[in-house]
Write a protein that holds these residues in place. Structure first.
Motif, mmCIF file in Angstrom:
data_model
loop_
_atom_site.group_PDB
_atom_site.id
_atom_site.type_symbol
_atom_site.label_atom_id
_atom_site.label_comp_id
_atom_site.label_asym_id
_atom_site.label_seq_id
_atom_site.Cartn_x
_atom_site.Cartn_y
_atom_site.Cartn_z
ATOM 1 N N UNK A 110 0.847 -1.189 0.000
ATOM 2 C CA UNK A 110 0.000 0.000 0.000
ATOM 3 C C UNK A 110 0.884 1.241 0.000
ATOM 4 N N UNK A 111 0.372 2.293 -0.616
ATOM 5 C CA UNK A 111 1.099 3.556 -0.622
ATOM 6 C C UNK A 111 0.836 4.313 0.679
ATOM 7 N N UNK A 112 -0.438 4.297 1.111
ATOM 8 C CA UNK A 112 -0.777 5.071 2.299
ATOM 9 C C UNK A 112 -1.882 4.421 3.141
ATOM 10 N N UNK A 119 -7.163 0.180 -5.225
ATOM 11 C CA UNK A 119 -7.985 1.359 -5.448
ATOM 12 C C UNK A 119 -9.276 1.452 -4.663
ATOM 13 N N UNK A 120 -9.405 0.670 -3.601
ATOM 14 C CA UNK A 120 -10.659 0.721 -2.833
ATOM 15 C C UNK A 120 -10.470 1.341 -1.449
ATOM 16 N N UNK A 121 -9.391 2.101 -1.282
ATOM 17 C CA UNK A 121 -9.100 2.659 0.034
ATOM 18 C C UNK A 121 -10.211 3.577 0.547
ATOM 19 N N UNK A 122 -10.827 4.364 -0.335
ATOM 20 C CA UNK A 122 -11.900 5.270 0.106
ATOM 21 C C UNK A 122 -13.142 4.480 0.510
#
Length: 159
Positions: A110-112, A119-122
């Protein structure tokens, strides 16, 4: 079973989200819908009905299994389409998505944030934001649901 549902099922299999009974039910469903093959009958007739016997029989039905990563993306797309359609409860559907990709590490590379590797972090954050609401905060639940639908649409347009 339409092609999208079939691809979803195969992706779940590759992602490790199926059990022996799921494969047997798959074979029964295909036969019930008029699709016949010796391989399907072999699945139904397998003894003992265990993963080690049924799984290779299932794999013999599939021309080419997708990769694990492709399967994860297909599963995500399948569920986010349903959420974006606004016809399902986003929380229930996202929980099912998480169950289906349980063998995928949302924290690896993960980047953050958890889930940003696909792409499902939100959506992941919104799903768990519900836990921060007061028990009777129906407006908050509705607001998060709408945001989950919007984020699902955005993901679909970008992937």
């Amino acid at each position: 079973m339409n092609e999208e549902n079939e691809n979803y099922f195969i992706a779940k299999y590759v992602a490790g989200a199926c059990e022996t009974d799921d494969l047997i039910n798959y074979a029964n469903c295909k036969l019930d819908n008029g699709v016949y093959s010796d391989e399907l009958l072999d699945i139904i007739d397998a003894e003992p009905k265990c993963w080690g016997i049924v799984s290779p029989l299932f794999e013999s039905l599939i021309a080419q299994l997708p990769s694990f990563e492709d399967s994860i993306n297909l599963i995500i797309k399948y569920h986010l389409k349903l959420i974006a359609s606004e016809k399902v409860d986003p929380f229930i559907q996202f929980r099912q998505l998480l169950n289906d990709i349980n063998n995928f590490d949302l924290y690896e590379n993960v980047a953050k944030y958890a889930g940003d590797n696909v792409g499902i972090e939100h959506l992941y954050g919104l799903y768990y934001a519900r836990d921060d609401l007061d028990v009777n905060d129906n407006d908050g639940v509705v607001e998060i649901s709408v945001l989950m639908q919007e984020k699902s649409k955005k993901w679909l347009s970008e992937h």
